[in-house]
Design an enzyme around this catalytic site. Structure first.
Site, PDB file in Angstrom:
ATOM      1  N   LYS A 189      41.528  23.842  48.544  1.00 25.09           N
ATOM      2  CA  LYS A 189      42.612  24.597  49.230  1.00 25.09           C
ATOM      3  C   LYS A 189      43.048  23.834  50.472  1.00 25.09           C
ATOM      4  CE  LYS A 189      43.837  27.917  47.946  1.00 25.09           C
ATOM      5  NZ  LYS A 189      44.737  28.342  46.778  1.00 25.09           N
ATOM      6  N   PRO A 212      44.543  34.270  52.608  1.00 25.92           N
ATOM      7  CA  PRO A 212      43.721  35.504  52.515  1.00 25.92           C
ATOM      8  C   PRO A 212      42.175  35.277  52.762  1.00 25.92           C
ATOM      9  CG  PRO A 212      45.013  34.981  50.536  1.00 25.92           C
ATOM     10  CD  PRO A 212      45.033  33.893  51.519  1.00 25.92           C
TER      11      PRO A 212
HETATM   12  N1  LIG Z   1      40.592  35.818  45.195  1.00 28.26           N
HETATM   13  C1  LIG Z   1      40.317  35.432  46.606  1.00 28.26           C
HETATM   14  O1  LIG Z   1      39.322  36.044  47.252  1.00 28.26           O
HETATM   15  C2  LIG Z   1      41.072  34.597  47.166  1.00 28.26           C
HETATM   16  C3  LIG Z   1      41.144  34.236  48.718  1.00 28.26           C
HETATM   17  C4  LIG Z   1      42.098  33.740  49.073  1.00 28.26           C
HETATM   18  C5  LIG Z   1      42.894  32.780  48.262  1.00 28.26           C
HETATM   19  N2  LIG Z   1      42.794  32.861  46.873  1.00 28.26           N
HETATM   20  C6  LIG Z   1      44.067  31.817  46.171  1.00 28.26           C
HETATM   21  O2  LIG Z   1      44.848  33.024  45.612  1.00 28.26           O
HETATM   22  C7  LIG Z   1      45.423  32.524  44.401  1.00 28.26           C
HETATM   23  C8  LIG Z   1      45.101  33.324  43.145  1.00 28.26           C
HETATM   24  O3  LIG Z   1      43.693  33.446  42.945  1.00 28.26           O
HETATM   25  P1  LIG Z   1      43.072  34.876  42.271  1.00 28.26           P
HETATM   26  O4  LIG Z   1      41.874  35.348  43.145  1.00 28.26           O
HETATM   27  O5  LIG Z   1      44.336  35.822  41.840  1.00 28.26           O
HETATM   28  O6  LIG Z   1      42.340  34.166  41.069  1.00 28.26           O
HETATM   29  P2  LIG Z   1      42.661  34.038  39.627  1.00 28.26           P
HETATM   30  O7  LIG Z   1      42.801  35.546  39.048  1.00 28.26           O
HETATM   31  O8  LIG Z   1      41.757  33.254  38.905  1.00 28.26           O
HETATM   32  O9  LIG Z   1      43.908  33.469  39.475  1.00 28.26           O
HETATM   33  C9  LIG Z   1      44.219  32.062  39.500  1.00 28.26           C
HETATM   34  C10 LIG Z   1      45.390  31.865  38.566  1.00 28.26           C
HETATM   35  O10 LIG Z   1      45.714  30.300  38.750  1.00 28.26           O
HETATM   36  C11 LIG Z   1      46.095  29.915  37.362  1.00 28.26           C
HETATM   37  N3  LIG Z   1      45.917  28.666  37.012  1.00 28.26           N
HETATM   38  C12 LIG Z   1      44.501  28.202  37.284  1.00 28.26           C
HETATM   39  N4  LIG Z   1      44.631  26.734  37.128  1.00 28.26           N
HETATM   40  C13 LIG Z   1      45.848  26.686  36.431  1.00 28.26           C
HETATM   41  C14 LIG Z   1      46.448  25.483  35.782  1.00 28.26           C
HETATM   42  N5  LIG Z   1      45.674  24.354  35.879  1.00 28.26           N
HETATM   43  N6  LIG Z   1      47.695  25.340  35.367  1.00 28.26           N
HETATM   44  C15 LIG Z   1      48.425  26.756  35.611  1.00 28.26           C
HETATM   45  N7  LIG Z   1      47.929  27.846  36.025  1.00 28.26           N
HETATM   46  C16 LIG Z   1      46.554  27.886  36.614  1.00 28.26           C
HETATM   47  C17 LIG Z   1      45.413  30.991  36.355  1.00 28.26           C
HETATM   48  O11 LIG Z   1      46.150  31.177  35.345  1.00 28.26           O
HETATM   49  P3  LIG Z   1      45.297  31.923  34.055  1.00 28.26           P
HETATM   50  O12 LIG Z   1      45.003  33.192  34.527  1.00 28.26           O
HETATM   51  O13 LIG Z   1      46.896  31.864  33.158  1.00 28.26           O
HETATM   52  O14 LIG Z   1      44.172  31.130  33.610  1.00 28.26           O
HETATM   53  C18 LIG Z   1      45.367  32.351  37.191  1.00 28.26           C
HETATM   54  O15 LIG Z   1      46.430  33.118  37.022  1.00 28.26           O
HETATM   55  C19 LIG Z   1      44.541  30.970  44.294  1.00 28.26           C
HETATM   56  O16 LIG Z   1      45.373  30.037  44.764  1.00 28.26           O
HETATM   57  C20 LIG Z   1      43.318  31.254  45.167  1.00 28.26           C
HETATM   58  O17 LIG Z   1      42.853  29.962  45.565  1.00 28.26           O
HETATM   59  C21 LIG Z   1      41.961  33.848  46.424  1.00 28.26           C
END
Ligand SMILES: NC(=O)c1ccc[n+]([C@@H]2O[C@H](COP(=O)([O-])OP(=O)(O)OC[C@H]3O[C@@H](n4cnc5c(N)ncnc54)[C@H](OP(=O)(O)O)[C@@H]3O)[C@@H](O)[C@H]2O)c1
Length: 346
Positions: A189, A212
């Site tokens: 990240k 976040p």
């Molecule tokens: N959840 C947290 O606590 C948190 C905190 C801070 C930041 N974030 C950031 O927020 C963002 C979304 O996370 P989330 O929590 O919603 O997790 P998530 O549900 O796992 O979402 C991650 C997304 O990235 C997509 N993805 C991953 N690798 C990929 C690839 N090689 N090519 C295309 N798409 C890809 C996935 O697609 P598919 O679903 O189609 O596989 C999924 O839609 C991420 O950048 C994460 O680092 C999350």
């Protein structure tokens, strides 16, 4: 509600992405949502069902795709939701998704926090090269503004930050520390966010970032993501302390709204810490235990994040933009209720 411009949400079917798509559709935007596998899940299910049930499989398979929850959203009809399959390492697929969009929300990034075997391939390349591919496509398509979803994992671990100063947007994760200790998600990240800032500066692209905390709340997709899995494991009695991953929690709806606030407010610039409060995992766990005594939530030492100063309202930049954060108690209630009502936990 007036119809607005087209925007692209990468990772649109994920935990945060689904909420963002829902709020954007609700505000009248046309949304290009990207998923990693638009068809393959359907094809796999289709093949399995076809083997078992013959013709009926086609109808059933269409109902089981990973995009079903997006298609069911209000506003998804009438071509206001368009779905694209992208691979973060395939620029052509990204170009196709972004073409015609005025704004981009770049959320897609691998969220693997343990059992990383090949950090370069599993995390660093898709995070860093993926971000650059998205920004390049945005630049070439004439996109007006890109919101990049970074993380508190680009703020901590930061062992050399002064112990008496609350961590804020000026604090950066120490990538060398991460590499030495094989903590790959924060490294991915941080390197991705740094690459985004460098690209924006060199190419004159309008980029703004949301960082976040640990995101929890109602789950829209059919499966749970890494941060909701932390709560799930806590309710199951897991005593992991997440020393390098935790800095506070935030409601998933607030995170989605924060993305829209920084997109729509042209005055928003730079990084935006997005947490309800800066707290230790122990604070969060004891609140869960207090609210849900029926689960076997373990006891933790007072400070699970050594050296992390607690703070009540650290996300000043977002609050100034009008953000009102859900409390930790509400985050927990909404998250546990969702886990229970969807039978992830009972
Ligand atoms: N959840 C947290 O606590 C948190 C905190 C801070 C930041 N974030 C950031 O927020 C963002 C979304 O996370 P989330 O929590 O919603 O997790 P998530 O549900 O796992 O979402 C991650 C997304 O990235 C997509 N993805 C991953 N690798 C990929 C690839 N090689 N090519 C295309 N798409 C890809 C996935 O697609 P598919 O679903 O189609 O596989 C999924 O839609 C991420 O950048 C994460 O680092 C999350």
């Amino acid at each position: 509600m007036s119809e607005k411009e087209s925007v692209c949400v990468t990772g649109g079917s994920g935990f945060i992405g689904s909420w963002l798509v829902r709020l954007l559709l609700g505000r009248g935007y046309t949304v290009h949502a990207t998923v990693k596998n638009l068809a393959s899940n359907w094809i796999l299910i289709l093949l399995e069902l076809e083997r078992e049930f013959g013709d009926r499989a086609v109808l059933w398979a269409e109902d089981e795709g990973e995009t079903k929850h997006l298609r069911a959203m209000e506003g998804a009809e009438a071509s206001r939701l368009r779905l694209f399959q992208i691979d973060l390492l395939d620029p052509a697929s990204i170009h196709a998704a972004i073409r015609g969009a005025v704004g981009v929300f770049h959320l897609a990034s691998p969220c693997i926090v343990d059992r990383v075997h090949d950090p370069e391939r599993e995390l660093l390349d898709p995070a860093v090269k993926g971000t650059l591919n998205v920004l390049r496509a945005a630049k070439e398509s004439g996109v007006k503004r890109v919101v990049v979803t970074s993380s508190i994992s680009a703020i901590v671990p930061s062992p050399s930050w002064p112990a008496d100063v609350v961590k804020d947007e000026n604090c950066w994760t120490d990538v060398d520390y991460c590499k030495q200790n094989e903590i790959w998600y924060p490294a991915s990240k941080t390197l991705a966010e740094k690459a985004a800032w460098e690209f924006a500066k060199e190419n004159g692209l309008d980029v703004v970032v949301v960082n976040p905390g640990t995101v929890m709340g109602p789950v829209i997709p059919p499966s749970i993501n890494a941060s909701m899995a932390m709560l799930f494991r806590l309710l199951e009695g897991c005593s992991e302390e997440y020393a390098n991953f935790y800095m506070g929690s935030v409601h998933v709806k607030d995170v989605a709204l924060a993305h829209i606030l920084v997109y729509e407010n042209t005055s928003a610039s730079g990084r935006h810490l997005c947490v309800e409060s800066i707290a230790h995992w122990s604070d969060f766990a004891s609140k869960v235990a207090e609210l849900y005594p029926e689960y076997k939530v373990p006891r933790f030492p007072k400070d699970t994040q050594p050296g992390l100063l607690r703070a009540q309202y650290p996300s000043k930049k977002l609050i100034e933009l009008g953000m009102e954060f859900h409390s930790m108690e509400q985050i927990i209630k909404d998250a546990v209720e969702s886990l229970e009502s969807k039978d992830f936990i009972s």
